[in-house]
Design an enzyme around this catalytic site. Structure first.
Site: not given
Ligand code: GAR
Length: 205
Positions: A66, A179, A150, A112, A12-14, A114, A95-97, A141
């Site tokens: 889904r 990011e 993506d 999103n 959850g850092s983003n 990526h 991390m789910r489609i 991105s």
């Molecule tokens: C991040 O690096 C994000 O770009 C990636 O997961 C990490 C989540 O980190 N996302 C993907 O790869 C999506 N396909 P976070 O939980 O610390 O934000």
């Protein structure tokens, strides 16, 4: 003001970088709800600490399709007024489609982050893919989510250099720093209605 829903699966850092920017009043949006598909996602504690409501829809062992899973997510988003008209949904390490039903309902309302310069290295382990390919630059991105993997219109990208000494860990760290800079920036542009989507392209005013 729009209502923001953030979907996470882990660290959850983003999410944290977005919520902190909102707290500092840099982004005019209401942080309505954080939803995780894992009850033990670290980001849930961070969201709680920052005073944001949290909900979990456990995906492991979920009995249903889904689309049915996403229906549960949509009903929570609706409860917190994160609607297709008044809301924005941010996937932040979710991390789910996402089902086409969900993306269609929230067309150009789900974004999103990526960890690559799309369309290069979509899917999982993008940093590893970039290193193995021998790319000299990579990055991250922020893009709208459509029914592909993506593939939606790109809003902002940031570039980082790859050197011979980089490992998956060092490259991931360099990319993550970017990011945390561009994701809040993209949310801010959206909240201020500065992004227009025209076909595959976004126009930022
Ligand atoms: C991040 O690096 C994000 O770009 C990636 O997961 C990490 C989540 O980190 N996302 C993907 O790869 C999506 N396909 P976070 O939980 O610390 O934000």
């Amino acid at each position: 003001m729009l209502n923001l829903g953030i979907l996470i699966s882990g660290r959850g850092s983003n999410m944290e970088s977005i919520l902190k920017s909102i707290k500092k009043k840099k982004i005019p949006i209401n942080p309505a709800i954080v939803i995780s598909n894992k009850h033990n996602a670290k980001g849930l504690k961070i969201a709680k600490k920052l005073g944001v409501k949290i909900e979990v829809v456990e995906s492991k062992g979920f009995k249903g399709t889904r689309a049915e899973y996403d229906k549960e997510i949509v009903s929570i988003l609706t409860k917190y007024r994160v609607t297709p008209k008044k809301g924005l949904v941010c996937l932040a390490g979710f991390m789910r489609i996402i089902s086409p039903e969900f993306t269609k309902k929230y067309k150009n309302r789900i974004i999103n982050i990526h960890p690559s310069l799309l369309p290069a290295f979509p899917g999982l382990d993008s940093q590893k893919q970039a290193l193995e390919y021998g790319a000299k630059v990579s990055g991250c991105s922020v893009h709208f989510v459509d029914s592909g993997m993506d593939t939606g219109p790109i809003i902002i990208q940031a570039v980082v250099k790859i050197n011979g000494k980089d490992t998956e860990e060092t490259l991931s760290k360099k990319i993550l720093k970017e990011e945390h800079r561009i994701y809040p920036e993209a949310v801010n542009l959206f909240a201020r209605k500065k992004i227009k989507v025209s076909g595959r392209k976004t126009i930022i005013s």
